[in-house]
Design an enzyme around this catalytic site. Structure first.
Site, short mmCIF file in Angstrom:
data_model
loop_
_atom_site.label_atom_id
_atom_site.label_comp_id
_atom_site.label_asym_id
_atom_site.label_seq_id
_atom_site.Cartn_x
_atom_site.Cartn_y
_atom_site.Cartn_z
N TYR A 136 0.85 -1.20 0.00
CA TYR A 136 0.00 0.00 0.00
C TYR A 136 0.89 1.25 0.00
CZ TYR A 136 -2.82 3.75 2.07
OH TYR A 136 -3.41 4.97 2.33
N LYS A 140 1.22 4.09 -2.91
CA LYS A 140 0.83 5.49 -2.64
C LYS A 140 1.97 6.42 -3.08
CE LYS A 140 -2.47 6.87 -1.05
NZ LYS A 140 -3.79 7.16 -1.72
P1 NAD Z 1 -12.19 4.46 1.89
O1 NAD Z 1 -11.93 3.02 1.61
O2 NAD Z 1 -13.22 4.79 2.90
O3 NAD Z 1 -12.58 5.22 0.54
C1 NAD Z 1 -11.97 4.92 -0.68
C2 NAD Z 1 -13.04 4.98 -1.77
O4 NAD Z 1 -12.40 4.65 -3.02
C3 NAD Z 1 -14.16 3.95 -1.58
O5 NAD Z 1 -15.43 4.57 -1.62
C4 NAD Z 1 -13.99 2.97 -2.74
O6 NAD Z 1 -15.22 2.44 -3.23
C5 NAD Z 1 -13.29 3.85 -3.77
N1 NAD Z 1 -12.55 3.04 -4.74
C6 NAD Z 1 -11.71 2.02 -4.47
N2 NAD Z 1 -11.27 1.48 -5.61
C7 NAD Z 1 -11.83 2.19 -6.62
C8 NAD Z 1 -11.77 2.09 -8.04
N3 NAD Z 1 -11.06 1.13 -8.65
N4 NAD Z 1 -12.45 2.99 -8.78
C9 NAD Z 1 -13.22 3.95 -8.17
N5 NAD Z 1 -13.33 4.07 -6.83
C10 NAD Z 1 -12.63 3.20 -6.06
O7 NAD Z 1 -10.77 5.10 2.25
P2 NAD Z 1 -10.46 6.43 3.09
O8 NAD Z 1 -10.09 6.01 4.47
O9 NAD Z 1 -11.54 7.41 2.89
O10 NAD Z 1 -9.13 6.92 2.38
C11 NAD Z 1 -9.19 7.93 1.39
C12 NAD Z 1 -7.79 8.21 0.87
O11 NAD Z 1 -6.97 8.65 1.96
C13 NAD Z 1 -7.09 7.02 0.25
O12 NAD Z 1 -6.40 7.44 -0.90
C14 NAD Z 1 -6.10 6.59 1.31
O13 NAD Z 1 -4.94 6.01 0.73
C15 NAD Z 1 -5.77 7.92 1.97
N6 NAD Z 1 -5.35 7.81 3.36
C16 NAD Z 1 -6.20 7.24 4.26
C17 NAD Z 1 -5.80 7.16 5.60
C18 NAD Z 1 -6.72 6.57 6.64
O14 NAD Z 1 -6.28 6.38 7.79
N7 NAD Z 1 -7.97 6.28 6.31
C19 NAD Z 1 -4.53 7.63 5.99
C20 NAD Z 1 -3.70 8.21 5.03
C21 NAD Z 1 -4.12 8.30 3.70
#
Ligand code: NAD
Length: 237
Positions: A136, A140
């Site tokens: 992951y 990223k």
């Molecule tokens: P999440 O899983 O709740 O949301 C991600 C969304 O992306 C989902 O709705 C999913 O359906 C959609 N998705 C996945 N694959 C897809 C595809 N092939 N086509 C279209 N849509 C797709 O995740 P989150 O926690 O809201 O994270 C959001 C962003 O923040 C991500 O990029 C993640 O890497 C980053 N991030 C999250 C955290 C955390 O702690 N949650 C920390 C640092 C960075």
């Protein structure tokens, strides 16, 4: 009036960005996601896969600002992370170029500079690491590199790097840790128990994305840059 597209807008962070846009009376708010997780008549949903460029081009038409928050959930293998976070991000960049999107704001992660060694008071001068802790994190980094390299006067790009995000409606982070704790599954401890780990409150992450969209002009120093986002005083919208 600007037109916004939140890719991954059905997710934890993406939906909060949508709600923040609506709360400040933005009237042209769109979501691109493989699923629809909520109903709101003010939002136009485009159901599609970021791995399919035709889906993306259709959703990007007429859009000014794209927030790219999509990523697979935790615990998947390298292939799916690479497909969505790298190939999917490259597709989105291409779709933005083809449709003359003006801004692309990528949700990256602080993990792009983390290899397991302690970081104290780190800042954006930290280099990417040679060895990431998991696929992951690696993907990223590759997605972030592609977004920042795509920055131009026609398509302004930047990356927002939160640490672990916490807040209401999260189902992946703290709810899972608390569940494990309640079930007595926390049996191992690394170090002496005093290690600190950064977490970023959801409102601060959302605020950072909106600030990037509002302040990133060709004359600002934001385009092509990545920003860590951590906590100070939580922002109330
Ligand atoms: P999440 O899983 O709740 O949301 C991600 C969304 O992306 C989902 O709705 C999913 O359906 C959609 N998705 C996945 N694959 C897809 C595809 N092939 N086509 C279209 N849509 C797709 O995740 P989150 O926690 O809201 O994270 C959001 C962003 O923040 C991500 O990029 C993640 O890497 C980053 N991030 C999250 C955290 C955390 O702690 N949650 C920390 C640092 C960075």
């Amino acid at each position: 009036m600007k037109k916004y597209l939140v890719v991954g807008g059905s997710g934890f962070l993406g939906r909060y960005i949508v709600e923040a846009l609506l709360a400040r009376s933005e009237r042209d708010v769109h979501v691109f996601d493989i699923r629809k997780s909520f109903e709101d008549e003010r939002v136009t949903f485009h159901i599609g896969d970021i791995c399919n460029i035709d889906d993306l081009v259709e959703a990007c038409r007429g859009v000014d600002t794209v927030f790219h928050t999509a990523s697979p959930t935790h615990g998947m293998g390298y292939d799916i992370y690479y497909k969505v976070n790298v190939t999917g991000t490259e597709n989105l960049i291409e779709a933005c170029k083809r449709t003359q999107v003006k801004q692309l704001i990528y949700t990256s992660s602080s993990s792009v500079v983390f290899n397991g060694s302690d970081i104290v008071n780190g800042d954006e001068t930290l280099p990417y690491v040679d060895k990431h802790l998991d696929p992951y994190n690696k993907t990223k980094e590759l997605g972030e590199r592609a977004v920042l390299a795509a920055n131009s006067t026609l398509l302004l790009t930047c990356a927002i790097r939160p640490a672990g995000i916490f807040g209401p409606r999260d189902v992946q982070g703290w709810p899972q840790y608390l569940k494990a704790a309640k079930e007595g599954k926390n049996k191992f401890m690394f170090g002496d128990g005093k290690n600190l780990c950064d977490w970023t409150y959801i409102d601060n992450v959302v605020h950072a994305h909106l600030l990037a969209a509002d302040k990133m002009t060709v004359h600002s120093d934001i385009p092509g840059q990545a920003y860590f986002i951590t906590n100070d005083d939580p922002v109330i919208f």
